[in-house]
Design a protein around this motif. Sequence first.
Motif, short mmCIF file in Angstrom:
data_model
loop_
_atom_site.label_atom_id
_atom_site.label_comp_id
_atom_site.label_asym_id
_atom_site.label_seq_id
_atom_site.Cartn_x
_atom_site.Cartn_y
_atom_site.Cartn_z
N HIS A 1 -0.11 3.33 -3.43
CA HIS A 1 -1.43 3.95 -2.88
C HIS A 1 -2.07 4.65 -4.14
O HIS A 1 -3.36 4.55 -4.07
N TYR B 1 -4.33 1.91 -5.57
CA TYR B 1 -5.42 1.61 -5.09
C TYR B 1 -6.49 2.64 -4.93
O TYR B 1 -7.55 2.45 -4.81
N LEU C 1 0.70 -1.33 -0.19
CA LEU C 1 -0.07 -0.02 -0.02
C LEU C 1 1.11 1.32 0.04
O LEU C 1 0.70 2.11 -0.73
N SER C 2 1.87 1.33 0.68
CA SER C 2 2.71 2.59 0.76
C SER C 2 3.43 2.94 -0.59
O SER C 2 3.76 4.07 -0.86
#
Length: 81
Positions: free
Chosen positions: A63, A66, A59-60
């Motif tokens: 991002h 997403y 996710l980092s």
Amino acid sequence: MELYRKVEKKAKRESMSSAAIIREAVAQYLEKEGEKEIDWENDPIFKLVGIIKDGPTDLSVNHDYYLYGMKKKKKHQRCQK
């Protein structure tokens, strides 16, 4: 130049040096800034950290993928397990 004139005018009016007026202004500014420190322990957003147990592990890095559907990035070599 306008600010300088205002400082000079205030210094003359208060029988102080320009440097003393500036030091006083900076001290007041820094005091106010110190009052604005964030209390992270009681911040409601900070309390959300760790609330989600499962989810994407990248996710980092991805991002934008997403959130906006952009192309995924490759993980950095050191980040891969």
